[in-house]
Enzyme design. Structure first.
Site, PDB file in Angstrom:
ATOM      1  N   GLY A 190      61.156  13.098  12.744  1.00  0.00           N
ATOM      2  CA  GLY A 190      60.247  13.325  13.452  1.00  0.00           C
ATOM      3  C   GLY A 190      60.180  15.536  13.387  1.00  0.00           C
ATOM      4  O   GLY A 190      61.253  15.569  13.446  1.00  0.00           O
ATOM      5  N   GLY A 192      60.946  19.156  15.452  1.00  0.00           N
ATOM      6  CA  GLY A 192      60.933  18.801  16.621  1.00  0.00           C
ATOM      7  C   GLY A 192      59.781  18.903  17.825  1.00  0.00           C
ATOM      8  O   GLY A 192      60.271  18.968  19.540  1.00  0.00           O
ATOM      9  N   GLY A 196      61.152  16.405  18.720  1.00  0.00           N
ATOM     10  CA  GLY A 196      62.509  16.466  19.925  1.00  0.00           C
ATOM     11  C   GLY A 196      61.584  16.499  21.508  1.00  0.00           C
ATOM     12  O   GLY A 196      62.878  16.658  21.866  1.00  0.00           O
ATOM     13  N   GLU A 234      74.988  23.795  20.450  1.00  0.00           N
ATOM     14  CA  GLU A 234      76.326  24.789  19.649  1.00  0.00           C
ATOM     15  C   GLU A 234      74.656  25.527  19.339  1.00  0.00           C
ATOM     16  O   GLU A 234      73.775  24.769  18.437  1.00  0.00           O
ATOM     17  CB  GLU A 234      76.610  23.545  18.430  1.00  0.00           C
ATOM     18  CG  GLU A 234      77.604  22.603  19.731  1.00  0.00           C
ATOM     19  CD  GLU A 234      78.841  23.422  19.653  1.00  0.00           C
ATOM     20  OE1 GLU A 234      78.769  24.618  19.238  1.00  0.00           O
ATOM     21  OE2 GLU A 234      79.654  22.726  20.943  1.00  0.00           O
ATOM     22  N   CYS A 271      76.848  27.501  10.460  1.00  0.00           N
ATOM     23  CA  CYS A 271      76.969  28.989  12.219  1.00  0.00           C
ATOM     24  C   CYS A 271      78.380  30.048  12.619  1.00  0.00           C
ATOM     25  O   CYS A 271      77.871  30.962  12.414  1.00  0.00           O
ATOM     26  CB  CYS A 271      77.022  27.769  13.485  1.00  0.00           C
ATOM     27  SG  CYS A 271      77.692  26.291  13.609  1.00  0.00           S
TER      28      CYS A 271
HETATM   29  P1  NAD Z   1      66.236  25.098  14.977  1.00  0.00           P
HETATM   30  O1  NAD Z   1      67.446  25.634  16.530  1.00  0.00           O
HETATM   31  O2  NAD Z   1      65.008  25.363  13.930  1.00  0.00           O
HETATM   32  O3  NAD Z   1      66.470  22.983  14.767  1.00  0.00           O
HETATM   33  C1  NAD Z   1      67.296  22.432  15.661  1.00  0.00           C
HETATM   34  C2  NAD Z   1      67.355  21.246  15.351  1.00  0.00           C
HETATM   35  O4  NAD Z   1      66.548  21.222  17.096  1.00  0.00           O
HETATM   36  C3  NAD Z   1      65.753  20.108  14.482  1.00  0.00           C
HETATM   37  O5  NAD Z   1      66.311  18.826  15.152  1.00  0.00           O
HETATM   38  C4  NAD Z   1      64.693  20.630  15.685  1.00  0.00           C
HETATM   39  O6  NAD Z   1      63.515  19.932  14.534  1.00  0.00           O
HETATM   40  C5  NAD Z   1      64.763  20.862  16.555  1.00  0.00           C
HETATM   41  N1  NAD Z   1      64.043  21.185  17.408  1.00  0.00           N
HETATM   42  C6  NAD Z   1      63.088  22.375  17.140  1.00  0.00           C
HETATM   43  N2  NAD Z   1      62.599  23.116  17.981  1.00  0.00           N
HETATM   44  C7  NAD Z   1      62.285  21.491  19.020  1.00  0.00           C
HETATM   45  C8  NAD Z   1      61.889  21.324  20.482  1.00  0.00           C
HETATM   46  N3  NAD Z   1      60.837  22.274  20.877  1.00  0.00           N
HETATM   47  N4  NAD Z   1      62.509  20.151  21.530  1.00  0.00           N
HETATM   48  C9  NAD Z   1      63.656  19.607  20.676  1.00  0.00           C
HETATM   49  N5  NAD Z   1      64.291  20.190  19.758  1.00  0.00           N
HETATM   50  C10 NAD Z   1      63.441  20.765  18.686  1.00  0.00           C
HETATM   51  O7  NAD Z   1      67.872  25.212  13.718  1.00  0.00           O
HETATM   52  P2  NAD Z   1      68.011  25.134  12.496  1.00  0.00           P
HETATM   53  O8  NAD Z   1      66.740  25.371  11.655  1.00  0.00           O
HETATM   54  O9  NAD Z   1      67.528  23.429  11.963  1.00  0.00           O
HETATM   55  O10 NAD Z   1      69.861  25.143  12.028  1.00  0.00           O
HETATM   56  C11 NAD Z   1      69.920  26.246  11.729  1.00  0.00           C
HETATM   57  C12 NAD Z   1      70.609  26.774  13.038  1.00  0.00           C
HETATM   58  O11 NAD Z   1      71.457  25.999  13.918  1.00  0.00           O
HETATM   59  C13 NAD Z   1      71.346  28.448  12.587  1.00  0.00           C
HETATM   60  O12 NAD Z   1      70.727  28.837  14.558  1.00  0.00           O
HETATM   61  C14 NAD Z   1      72.620  27.875  13.580  1.00  0.00           C
HETATM   62  O13 NAD Z   1      73.596  28.866  13.761  1.00  0.00           O
HETATM   63  C15 NAD Z   1      72.619  26.898  14.655  1.00  0.00           C
HETATM   64  N6  NAD Z   1      73.909  26.084  14.244  1.00  0.00           N
HETATM   65  C16 NAD Z   1      74.898  26.062  14.969  1.00  0.00           C
HETATM   66  C17 NAD Z   1      75.868  25.131  14.547  1.00  0.00           C
HETATM   67  C18 NAD Z   1      77.010  25.344  16.150  1.00  0.00           C
HETATM   68  O14 NAD Z   1      77.857  24.185  15.431  1.00  0.00           O
HETATM   69  N7  NAD Z   1      76.971  26.246  16.479  1.00  0.00           N
HETATM   70  C19 NAD Z   1      76.017  24.609  14.027  1.00  0.00           C
HETATM   71  C20 NAD Z   1      75.042  24.765  12.868  1.00  0.00           C
HETATM   72  C21 NAD Z   1      73.984  25.419  13.150  1.00  0.00           C
END
Ligand code: NAD
Length: 476
Positions: A190, A192, A196, A234, A271
């Site tokens: 689903g 976010g 989420g 993270e 990341c």
């Molecule tokens: P994103 O923040 O858009 O989404 C991550 C997850 O959060 C998804 O499952 C999304 O559906 C969910 N989400 C979005 N809005 C939400 C809300 N309001 N409430 C709850 N859940 C919500 O990130 P992305 O585009 O999927 O991934 C890329 C990002 O992830 C980059 O910034 C990257 O640096 C980061 N990342 C960090 C690490 C780490 O270990 N530090 C590892 C991998 C990726």
């Protein structure tokens, strides 16, 4: 057990290699979230409990099943994010299995009980967990959370990225085969903002473990903070690779090669990628010449996968235009590429002669884009490395290893590699500053899912502090 969601929204997944639909997924809504979390809560509160040795056995079987089905997982991850086959197998599935095995090792040796003077300190499972993951390493990130939470005795509800739910479905199938009892792991596809958000707001979720962007992480922390639920975050990065001025030509070339390789890994969608190369000012021309030679060896569609989506392609190429407009030098690549007819591929782009205020230097681009900065010595290199709101990864390359270590110690970042790129599945991973709160992997990753209780036995009572006995007592 598989059930049809109550939610009625459907998402069409697009294969980023050709831009064509690959699957249609039905999304979970708040009713589905409530059902999954209530089951997790009931299992946690009422039992029957699932003892630690059995949990570790099931997780070991899970690792074996994923290894056996490596091709299935790799194929699905290639469909989801376009990862080239070899990288999907090793970089995606291989890393995920290694992560899971590291968690099993950590949990097998973790001291769930110890004495402190005459107190007994016990680490107990924290309760039902919401695991919310991004798309860039979909299996690895899911297992980092699911593996650690289950190892600690916490039932988990996993919400993968809306771009990559298929690999989590396969994970659920493998978990069932491995003997994870019904309800201990639920996978809800689903968006976010819907699925989420409902998870983060659910009062029965005790720990929200999130990996994703800093922006979403900040809003999740605020929502969870309102009801004082624990969060582990993270988040994003803009990590430096610092080349010191004592490298000879061969070591300098090796450092540039390794740094570019990690910057471009997973098409730059990593990341902790080293996206800022900080070289001695006197060696800028050498670095630029080497980068031109190396960058052409990354071929989109062969050893460089596409960006994950059309939206992401537009976002990344928007940064390229901005870099040129801001006056950066294009060392390599096309700053205004046409959108390919098929798929979301992008050639690597290397910028030089940048200033610290440029957005291409400050913001996480999450594509195959490197910026080269120049330093005038170790202090200046450290200053530039730390001139960021992030603090996730980094590297230092230097001939004098003690000096390189000293520079690494001054970089405000959760992990710094010295003279290479060496993984360690038992070491913690996570960020300083806006790169996150908490750590994953190794014993630190387990502690995100544990609560600590002090027991003060009555005077003269000999509490049975055998490690294994307390494990059983704590988890049965
Ligand atoms: P994103 O923040 O858009 O989404 C991550 C997850 O959060 C998804 O499952 C999304 O559906 C969910 N989400 C979005 N809005 C939400 C809300 N309001 N409430 C709850 N859940 C919500 O990130 P992305 O585009 O999927 O991934 C890329 C990002 O992830 C980059 O910034 C990257 O640096 C980061 N990342 C960090 C690490 C780490 O270990 N530090 C590892 C991998 C990726």
């Amino acid at each position: 057990m598989w059930t049809e969601p109550h939610g009625t929204e459907h998402i069409t997944l697009i294969d980023p290699r050709d831009g064509k639909p690959s699957a249609v997924v039905r999304c979970a809504d708040a009713v589905d979230v409530d059902a999954a979390v209530s089951t997790a809560r009931r299992l946690f509160d009422d039992g029957p409990q699932w003892p630690l040795p059995d949990r570790l056995r099931a997780l070991s079987r899970l690792a074996e099943i994923i290894e056996r089905r490596v091709e299935d997982f790799a194929d699905i991850i290639s469909v989801e994010i376009g990862a080239p086959a070899a990288f999907a197998r090793q970089g995606q599935v291989g890393t995920a299995v290694s992560t899971l095995r590291g968690i099993i090792e950590a949990a097998s040796t973790y001291r769930f009980a110890e004495t402190v003077a005459d107190s007994v300190v016990i680490a107990e499972p924290a309760g039902p967990v919401a695991a919310i993951t991004p798309w860039n390493f979909p299996l690895h990130q899911a297992l980092g959370k699911v593996g650690a939470a289950l190892a600690c005795g916490c039932p988990v509800v996993l919400k993968p990225s809306e771009l990559t739910p298929l690999s989590s479905y396969l994970l659920a199938e493998a978990a069932l085969e491995a003997g994870v009892p019904a309800g201990w792991l639920s996978v809800l596809a689903g968006r976010g903002e819907v699925t989420g958000r409902a998870l983060v707001e659910h009062p029965d979720i005790e720990v929200v473990s999130f990996t994703g962007s800093t922006e979403v992480g900040r809003s999740i922390a605020a929502t969870a903070g309102a009801r004082l639920a624990r969060v582990a975050l993270e988040l994003g990065g803009k990590s430096p690779s610092v080349l010191l001025d004592d490298l000879d030509d061969d070591a300098f070339a090796a450092a540039v090669t390794t740094s570019l390789r990690f910057c471009l890994m997973n098409a730059g969608q990593t990341c902790a990628a080293w996206t800022r190369m900080i070289v001695p000012a006197t060696r800028y021309a050498d670095a630029a010449a080497l980068l031109r030679e190396l960058a052409v060896t990354y071929v989109p569609g062969e050893n460089l996968g596409p960006l994950v989506s059309a939206t992401h392609w537009e976002r990344v190429t928007g940064f390229l235009r901005e870099g040129v407009d801001a006056g950066a030098e294009v060392i390599h690549g096309e700053p205004a590429p046409p959108r390919p007819a098929h798929g979301y591929y992008l050639n690597p782009v290397v910028f030089g002669r940048v200033t610290p205020s440029m957005r291409i230097v400050r913001e996480e681009i999450f594509g195959p884009v490197l910026v080269v900065q120049t330093h005038s010595g170790d202090d200046d290199a450290v200053r530039l490395a730390n001139d960021t709101c992030y603090g996730l990864g980094g590297a230092v390359f230097g001939a004098d290893q003690a000096r390189a270590v000293a520079v690494a110690r001054r970089i405000r970042s959760g992990s710094v590699h010295i003279n290479g790129l060496n993984g360690n599945r038992s070491a913690p991973f996570g960020g300083f500053k806006q790169s996150g709160i908490g750590r994953e992997f190794g014993r630190w990753g387990l502690e995100e899912f544990l609560e600590v209780k002090s027991i003060q036995p009555p005077p003269g009572f000999a509490y049975p502090i055998s490690h294994s006995l307390l494990l059983e007592e704590n988890h049965e």
